[in-house]
Motif scaffolding. Structure first.
Motif, short mmCIF file in Angstrom:
data_model
loop_
_atom_site.label_atom_id
_atom_site.label_comp_id
_atom_site.label_asym_id
_atom_site.label_seq_id
_atom_site.Cartn_x
_atom_site.Cartn_y
_atom_site.Cartn_z
N HIS A 46 0.83 -1.21 0.00
CA HIS A 46 0.00 0.00 0.00
C HIS A 46 0.86 1.26 0.00
O HIS A 46 1.65 1.48 0.91
CB HIS A 46 -0.93 0.02 1.22
CG HIS A 46 -1.82 1.23 1.23
ND1 HIS A 46 -3.05 1.24 0.64
CD2 HIS A 46 -1.61 2.48 1.73
CE1 HIS A 46 -3.59 2.45 0.78
NE2 HIS A 46 -2.74 3.21 1.45
N ILE A 47 0.70 2.07 -1.04
CA ILE A 47 1.27 3.41 -1.12
C ILE A 47 0.10 4.31 -1.49
O ILE A 47 -0.69 3.96 -2.39
CB ILE A 47 2.38 3.50 -2.21
CG1 ILE A 47 3.52 2.51 -1.94
CG2 ILE A 47 2.91 4.93 -2.34
CD1 ILE A 47 4.53 2.37 -3.08
N ALA A 48 -0.07 5.44 -0.83
CA ALA A 48 -1.30 6.23 -1.00
C ALA A 48 -1.42 6.86 -2.40
O ALA A 48 -2.50 6.94 -2.96
CB ALA A 48 -1.39 7.29 0.07
N SER A 49 -0.30 7.30 -2.95
CA SER A 49 -0.31 7.93 -4.28
C SER A 49 1.14 8.17 -4.67
O SER A 49 2.06 7.82 -3.92
CB SER A 49 -1.06 9.27 -4.24
OG SER A 49 -0.27 10.27 -3.62
N VAL A 50 1.35 8.81 -5.83
CA VAL A 50 2.72 9.19 -6.24
C VAL A 50 3.38 10.02 -5.13
O VAL A 50 4.59 9.93 -4.92
CB VAL A 50 2.67 9.98 -7.57
CG1 VAL A 50 4.00 10.66 -7.85
CG2 VAL A 50 2.29 9.05 -8.73
N ALA A 51 2.57 10.78 -4.40
CA ALA A 51 3.12 11.63 -3.33
C ALA A 51 3.71 10.80 -2.19
O ALA A 51 4.47 11.32 -1.37
CB ALA A 51 2.04 12.57 -2.80
N GLY A 52 3.37 9.50 -2.14
CA GLY A 52 3.91 8.64 -1.10
C GLY A 52 5.11 7.82 -1.56
O GLY A 52 5.58 6.93 -0.84
N VAL A 53 5.63 8.11 -2.76
CA VAL A 53 6.80 7.39 -3.28
C VAL A 53 8.06 8.00 -2.67
O VAL A 53 8.21 9.23 -2.62
CB VAL A 53 6.84 7.46 -4.82
CG1 VAL A 53 8.12 6.83 -5.36
CG2 VAL A 53 5.61 6.76 -5.41
N ASN A 54 8.96 7.13 -2.19
CA ASN A 54 10.19 7.62 -1.56
C ASN A 54 11.34 6.66 -1.86
O ASN A 54 11.16 5.68 -2.60
CB ASN A 54 9.97 7.79 -0.04
CG ASN A 54 9.51 6.50 0.62
OD1 ASN A 54 10.00 5.41 0.27
ND2 ASN A 54 8.58 6.60 1.56
N ASN A 85 -3.55 10.06 -10.90
CA ASN A 85 -4.09 11.24 -10.23
C ASN A 85 -3.61 11.27 -8.78
O ASN A 85 -3.61 10.24 -8.10
CB ASN A 85 -5.62 11.21 -10.27
CG ASN A 85 -6.15 11.26 -11.71
OD1 ASN A 85 -5.64 12.02 -12.53
ND2 ASN A 85 -7.14 10.44 -12.01
N ILE A 86 -3.24 12.44 -8.34
CA ILE A 86 -2.74 12.61 -6.98
C ILE A 86 -3.61 13.62 -6.25
O ILE A 86 -3.64 14.80 -6.61
CB ILE A 86 -1.26 13.08 -6.95
CG1 ILE A 86 -0.35 12.02 -7.59
CG2 ILE A 86 -0.79 13.34 -5.52
CD1 ILE A 86 0.02 12.31 -9.02
N GLY A 87 -4.36 13.13 -5.27
CA GLY A 87 -5.23 14.02 -4.49
C GLY A 87 -6.62 14.14 -5.09
O GLY A 87 -6.81 13.99 -6.29
#
Ligand code: 5GP
Ligand code: ZN
Length: 112
Positions: A46-54, A85-87
Motif C-alpha cells: 500500500h502506497i497512497a499515491s505518487v506523493a507517497g513514493v520515496n 491522479n494525486i489528491g
C-alpha cells in the motif's frame, strides 16, 4: 491496509478482472472504462499515491512501468496513455497508488 479498496482487490476479497499479477504488482480492468482498453496497475504494497513514493519504495514504480511496457507490447498496443491522479482535486478517488493505462479510439482524460 485493511480498509483500502485496492488492498481488498489484491487480497481477493473484492472480485476483479485480472490482467496480470506478480510478486510486486497487480493489474486489472477498470470497472468504469474510459477507453476501449483501460486497466489499472497497482503495487501490492500500500502506497497512497505518487506523493507517497520515496527512496524505500520507489523500485516498485520502475517495475510497474516495465510491466506496462510488457503488457501493452503483448496486446499489440503501440500508443497509449499512462495517468496517475494525486489528491482528490486532481480526481484521485482511491487512495492506493494506481496507474491508469488507456488505449483505443478515445483516450480522453479526464472524461468530458
Ligand atoms: P482515480 O479516480 O482514483 O484516478 O481512479 C480510480 C479508478 O478505480 C476509477 O477509474 C474507477 O473506475 C476504478 N474503480 C473504483 N472502484 C473499482 C472497483 O471496485 N473495481 C475496479 N476494477 N475498478 C474500480
Ligand atoms: Zn491499499
Amino acid at each position: 491496509m485493511s480498509d483500502c479498496l485496492f488492498c481488498k482487490i489484491i487480497a481477493g476479497d473484492i472480485p476483479s478482472n485480472k490482467v496480470y499479477e506478480d510478486d510486486l504488482c497487480y493489474a486489472f480492468n477498470d470497472i468504469a472504462p474510459q477507453a476501449p482498453v483501460h486497466f489499472l496497475v497497482i503495487p501490492k504494497a500500500h502506497i497512497a499515491s505518487v506523493a507517497g513514493v520515496n527512496e524505500e519504495n520507489s523500485a516498485v514504480v520502475a517495475h510497474i512501468f516495465e510491466v506496462i511496457a510488457k503488457l501493452t507490447k503483448e496486446k499489440g498496443i503501440e500508443s497509449y496513455r499512462v495517468v496517475s491522479n494525486i489528491g482528490e482535486q486532481a480526481g484521485q478517488s482511491v487512495p492506493h497508488l494506481h496507474f491508469h493505462v488507456l488505449a483505443g479510439r478515445d483516450m480522453t482524460w479526464p472524461p468530458g
